[in-house]
Design a protein around this motif. Structure first.
Motif, PDB file in Angstrom:
ATOM      1  N   HIS A  49       0.911  -1.123   0.051  1.00 58.89           N
ATOM      2  CA  HIS A  49      -0.006  -0.106  -0.090  1.00 58.89           C
ATOM      3  C   HIS A  49       1.008   1.161  -0.063  1.00 58.89           C
ATOM      4  O   HIS A  49       1.922   1.341   0.566  1.00 58.89           O
ATOM      5  CB  HIS A  49      -0.820  -0.021   1.383  1.00 58.89           C
ATOM      6  CG  HIS A  49      -2.033   1.093   1.266  1.00 58.89           C
ATOM      7  ND1 HIS A  49      -3.039   0.726   0.407  1.00 58.89           N
ATOM      8  CD2 HIS A  49      -2.354   2.065   1.903  1.00 58.89           C
ATOM      9  CE1 HIS A  49      -4.018   1.945   0.406  1.00 58.89           C
ATOM     10  NE2 HIS A  49      -3.386   2.509   1.509  1.00 58.89           N
ATOM     11  N   GLY A  51       6.075   2.395   3.106  1.00 59.98           N
ATOM     12  CA  GLY A  51       7.442   2.450   3.067  1.00 59.98           C
ATOM     13  C   GLY A  51       8.268   1.425   2.019  1.00 59.98           C
ATOM     14  O   GLY A  51       9.303   1.151   2.210  1.00 59.98           O
ATOM     15  N   THR A  89       9.557   2.393  -0.869  1.00 53.86           N
ATOM     16  CA  THR A  89      10.725   3.245  -1.220  1.00 53.86           C
ATOM     17  C   THR A  89      11.867   3.153  -0.264  1.00 53.86           C
ATOM     18  O   THR A  89      13.098   2.960  -0.444  1.00 53.86           O
ATOM     19  CB  THR A  89      10.366   4.748  -1.476  1.00 53.86           C
ATOM     20  OG1 THR A  89       9.066   4.515  -2.415  1.00 53.86           O
ATOM     21  CG2 THR A  89      11.539   5.243  -2.375  1.00 53.86           C
ATOM     22  N   ASP A 135       9.027   0.495  14.200  1.00 58.84           N
ATOM     23  CA  ASP A 135       9.532   1.420  15.632  1.00 58.84           C
ATOM     24  C   ASP A 135       8.483   2.435  15.825  1.00 58.84           C
ATOM     25  O   ASP A 135       8.603   3.238  16.994  1.00 58.84           O
ATOM     26  CB  ASP A 135      10.659   2.236  14.699  1.00 58.84           C
ATOM     27  CG  ASP A 135      10.322   2.914  13.439  1.00 58.84           C
ATOM     28  OD1 ASP A 135      10.140   4.141  13.547  1.00 58.84           O
ATOM     29  OD2 ASP A 135       9.826   2.333  12.491  1.00 58.84           O
ATOM     30  N   SER A 181      12.179  -1.911  10.358  1.00 56.48           N
ATOM     31  CA  SER A 181      11.945  -0.431  10.309  1.00 56.48           C
ATOM     32  C   SER A 181      12.982  -0.125   9.156  1.00 56.48           C
ATOM     33  O   SER A 181      14.004  -0.119   9.407  1.00 56.48           O
ATOM     34  CB  SER A 181      12.294   0.101  11.658  1.00 56.48           C
ATOM     35  OG  SER A 181      12.372   1.448  11.405  1.00 56.48           O
ATOM     36  N   ALA A 182      12.351   0.445   8.185  1.00 60.65           N
ATOM     37  CA  ALA A 182      13.060   0.785   6.962  1.00 60.65           C
ATOM     38  C   ALA A 182      13.726   2.033   7.431  1.00 60.65           C
ATOM     39  O   ALA A 182      14.917   2.225   6.905  1.00 60.65           O
ATOM     40  CB  ALA A 182      12.300   1.060   5.763  1.00 60.65           C
TER      41      ALA A 182
HETATM   42  P1  GDP Z   1       5.831   4.241  -0.365  1.00 55.07           P
HETATM   43  O1  GDP Z   1       4.871   4.984  -0.701  1.00 55.07           O
HETATM   44  O2  GDP Z   1       5.313   2.830   0.086  1.00 55.07           O
HETATM   45  O3  GDP Z   1       7.046   4.029  -1.320  1.00 55.07           O
HETATM   46  O4  GDP Z   1       6.433   4.741   1.158  1.00 55.07           O
HETATM   47  P2  GDP Z   1       7.776   5.505   1.426  1.00 55.07           P
HETATM   48  O5  GDP Z   1       8.711   4.627   1.377  1.00 55.07           O
HETATM   49  O6  GDP Z   1       7.759   6.769   0.590  1.00 55.07           O
HETATM   50  O7  GDP Z   1       7.471   5.891   2.926  1.00 55.07           O
HETATM   51  C1  GDP Z   1       6.255   6.472   3.436  1.00 55.07           C
HETATM   52  C2  GDP Z   1       6.542   7.302   4.631  1.00 55.07           C
HETATM   53  O8  GDP Z   1       6.603   6.501   5.938  1.00 55.07           O
HETATM   54  C3  GDP Z   1       7.954   8.285   4.507  1.00 55.07           C
HETATM   55  O9  GDP Z   1       7.522   9.424   5.170  1.00 55.07           O
HETATM   56  C4  GDP Z   1       8.874   7.554   5.408  1.00 55.07           C
HETATM   57  O10 GDP Z   1       9.897   8.094   5.783  1.00 55.07           O
HETATM   58  C5  GDP Z   1       7.902   6.705   6.513  1.00 55.07           C
HETATM   59  N1  GDP Z   1       8.654   5.484   6.669  1.00 55.07           N
HETATM   60  C6  GDP Z   1       8.881   4.266   5.937  1.00 55.07           C
HETATM   61  N2  GDP Z   1       9.386   3.437   6.595  1.00 55.07           N
HETATM   62  C7  GDP Z   1       9.483   3.695   7.884  1.00 55.07           C
HETATM   63  C8  GDP Z   1       9.610   3.120   9.073  1.00 55.07           C
HETATM   64  O11 GDP Z   1      10.206   2.049   9.140  1.00 55.07           O
HETATM   65  N3  GDP Z   1       9.533   3.708  10.273  1.00 55.07           N
HETATM   66  C9  GDP Z   1       8.779   5.162  10.306  1.00 55.07           C
HETATM   67  N4  GDP Z   1       8.822   5.638  11.506  1.00 55.07           N
HETATM   68  N5  GDP Z   1       8.626   5.577   9.252  1.00 55.07           N
HETATM   69  C10 GDP Z   1       8.816   4.949   8.021  1.00 55.07           C
END
Ligand code: GDP
Length: 615
Positions: A116, A120, A122, A223, A256-257
């Motif tokens: 979705h 996360g 990316t 996290d 936790s990415a």
């Molecule tokens: P995508 O749309 O699935 O590619 O999602 P993104 O990688 O762009 O992440 C969406 C948001 O979630 C961004 O603001 C990221 O910084 C945040 N995010 C992604 N992984 C994590 C995580 O493991 N922990 C936290 N707290 N935020 C995350």
């Protein structure tokens, strides 16, 4: 034996023979096969209620219909079959490893990350990339080429590689799926632990399951406060993904990415799943074959394609054909921009040296000679053109055709799409073709390609009255001036959504306006005068709204319309000509040539207003 099929047409009827025709064949092609005159086939089709010209591409159903009428069994050869036959004619085959079982060697799994939006994906791809154990010193320039390979150390201390498809926006992935290119061995399904299973999670899961691709679940954002990784496990159970710890077969890994935790375990889970569920081997000792993942036109370097080798070894100097593009590998770069001499199975590399830009999802293969590569590419180009024509032909019966002629031609918006990468051009085209405006207007894409808008595009647009859509590209040199001279509309976008919105608005604009009548006012006739100068004048009292000079009017007597299509030719208050008279005032109204006005008649005025179409 010549038997008349219909008046003036003499065609030899078949005896159920098979006629093989490529998808998008024309009546001329058909006529060739059965030794008939194309014009006669045109007539037969008219008899069947279809208007087509002799050289126009015909869809499958119409080809079969015509075959049935003439007693031939038409076999429409699918593009895949046709392509297989094309390759066979050069003694080539795509998709199978050569040699024996013993020639196969283990290759790294190819992984796609799905899930979705905002869960996360990316971030996870970035985190995985930065854990690469062989990625030497920090600060090395990472290049986004559409895929990358990482090496990981398993808990047994063995170094193994994994290939990740790293395509932002998943455009290329969609395009690849649409073309049936199966490059993914394993899918990582990302689910945010604080958000749980969402619609696109299910969509991604369905795609992976439909393709028979094993899934590893990355429960991300552990996290975060409110993260509930167990809940995600529970939710996915309903969709048949049962975690190993609950006796199922799917590996769930908490990550936790953001903080980079759990990544190693995730990579290990991918490898374990690959080992348990798949036999990932390929023959590295043959001419390379694989899939183009992404391609674009680079200003300095020309067409640049990222290819994923699926079998064989790709070498600089190889002659390759990729979809309808061909060329010789001039240089290869890995995902860090380093030149490489060879690319083994599952390795993504950027290839320089093609003469044009292949599509995302096109297969590529090495062939023995440049000549063969060129011929295959050209045959494919011709086929692509025909298929496009067939796809875009507005299928219309004779009745519809005549009707639309009477109504004054069906409006059609013709487009040329140019973009920076093939994935986005395809995504844009798909999206545009999905705009549905009913039968009154249609949209046709007559040309599309990767690269700057050039002179040819403008010439073509000018000749076919097309609008050029530029997606993240600009016109070359003097092309903008040429477009202005030729009156060609060129539009630039960098957001697909904006392009769709504008094209939709343009299509809506092509719809004939719908008018609705809006009442402006009514006036009751109190007296009727005859004037030698003005003819009949009705002395009225405006009862509602207003009377307006030159306004449209009708005359109502005892509740029935006695005259329509009138207009207020003259409007006076006392001795003065006025343009409008409001409710409650008296006025003199002259209805032009219309004389038959009686006391107690009501003059109703109205105007036609264009009604906005419902979006
Ligand atoms: P995508 O749309 O699935 O590619 O999602 P993104 O990688 O762009 O992440 C969406 C948001 O979630 C961004 O603001 C990221 O910084 C945040 N995010 C992604 N992984 C994590 C995580 O493991 N922990 C936290 N707290 N935020 C995350």
């Amino acid at each position: 034996m010549q038997a008349p099929i219909m008046d003036g047409v003499r065609i030899k009827r078949g005896q159920g023979e098979v006629v093989r025709l490529p998808r998008g064949a024309s009546l001329t092609d058909f006529a060739d096969k059965i030794d008939a005159m194309p014009a006669d086939l045109v007539k037969v089709l008219i008899g069947l209620g279809e208007m087509v010209t002799a050289t126009q591409s015909i869809d499958d159903d119409t080809l079969r219909l015509l075959g049935g009428e003439l007693n031939y069994a038409v076999e429409v050869v699918s593009p895949e079959d046709e392509d297989r036959e094309l390759l066979e004619s050069y003694n080539l085959e795509f998709g199978e490893d050569e040699g024996e079982d013993a020639d196969l060697e283990i290759r790294p799994p190819v992984v796609t990350v799905m899930g979705h939006v905002d869960h996360g994906k990316t971030k996870l791809l970035d985190a995985i990339r930065s854990t690469n154990v062989v990625s030497d010193e920090a600060g090395g320039i990472t290049q986004h080429i559409g895929a990358y390979q990482v090496a990981t150390m398993t808990s047994e201390g063995v170094e193994r590689k994994i290939t990740f498809i790293d395509t932002p926006g998943h455009e290329a992935f969609t395009a690849m799926r649409a073309r049936g290119a199966q490059v993914t061995d394993i899918s990582i399904l990302v689910v945010a632990a604080d958000d749980g299973v969402k619609p696109q999670t299910i969509e991604a899961l369905n795609h992976a399951q439909a393709a028979g691709v094993p899934i590893v679940v990355a429960v991300n954002k552990v996290d975060k406060e409110g993260a509930d990784p167990m809940k995600v496990r529970g939710q996915l159970t309903e969709y048949g993904l049962v975690a190993e710890e609950f006796g199922g077969e799917t590996m769930f890994v908490d990550v936790s990415a953001k903080q980079g935790t759990g990544i190693e375990s995730l990579l290990e889970a991918v490898l374990l799943t690959a080992d348990a569920a798949l036999d990932l081997r390929a023959n590295p000792h043959q001419d390379a074959q694989g899939v183009a993942i992404e391609a674009h036109l680079d200003r300095g370097r020309g067409p640049v394609a990222t290819v994923l080798v699926q079998r064989g070894t790709l070498r600089a100097g190889d002659s390759i054909v990729a979809g309808d593009a061909f060329g010789r590998v001039r240089a290869m770069l890995d995902d860090e921009g380093n030149p490489v001499e060879v690319a083994l199975p599952s390795m993504p590399v950027q290839v320089l040296g093609l003469t044009s830009v292949p599509g995302a999802g096109d297969s590529f293969m090495v062939v023995a000679e440049d000549r063969v590569a060129r011929q295959i590419a050209q045959t494919r180009q011709a086929r692509e053109r025909n298929a496009l024509l067939a796809k875009n032909r507005v299928k219309r019966s004779l009745e519809d055709f005549l009707e639309s002629l009477e109504k004054g031609e069906v409006a059609e918006l013709t487009l040329i799409i140019k973009g920076d990468v093939s994935g986005s051009v395809e995504a844009l085209e798909d999206a545009l073709l999905k705009i549905d405006m009913g039968d009154e207007v249609s949209l046709r894409v007559i040309h599309r390609g990767v690269g700057a808008i050039n002179k040819n595009d403008v010439t073509l647009a000018s000749a076919s009255k097309a609008v050029i859509i530029g997606f993240n590209v600009r016109p070359e040199g003097k092309v903008a001036e040429l477009a202005a001279e030729e009156g060609v509309d060129v539009r630039f976008y960098s957001v697909i959504y904006n392009a769709i919105e504008e094209v939709e608005a343009a299509l809506r604009g092509m719809l004939k306006p719908i008018y609705e009548e809006v009442q402006l006012g009514t006036a009751e006739v109190r007296e009727v005068f005859k004037s030698s100068k003005f003819g009949t004048i009705a002395g009225c009292l405006v009862q509602s709204g207003e009377m307006r000079r030159n306004g449209k009017a009708r005359l109502i007597r005892d509740g029935a319309v006695v005259a329509d299509n009138l207009s207020i030719a003259g409007l006076r208050r006392f001795k003065d000509d006025v343009t409008e008279v409001r409710e409650g005032f008296e006025c003199g109204v002259n209805l032009g040539n219309y004389q038959d006005v009686k006391v107690d008649d009501v003059i109703e005025t109205f105007e036609l207003r264009e009604k906005p179409r419902k979006p």
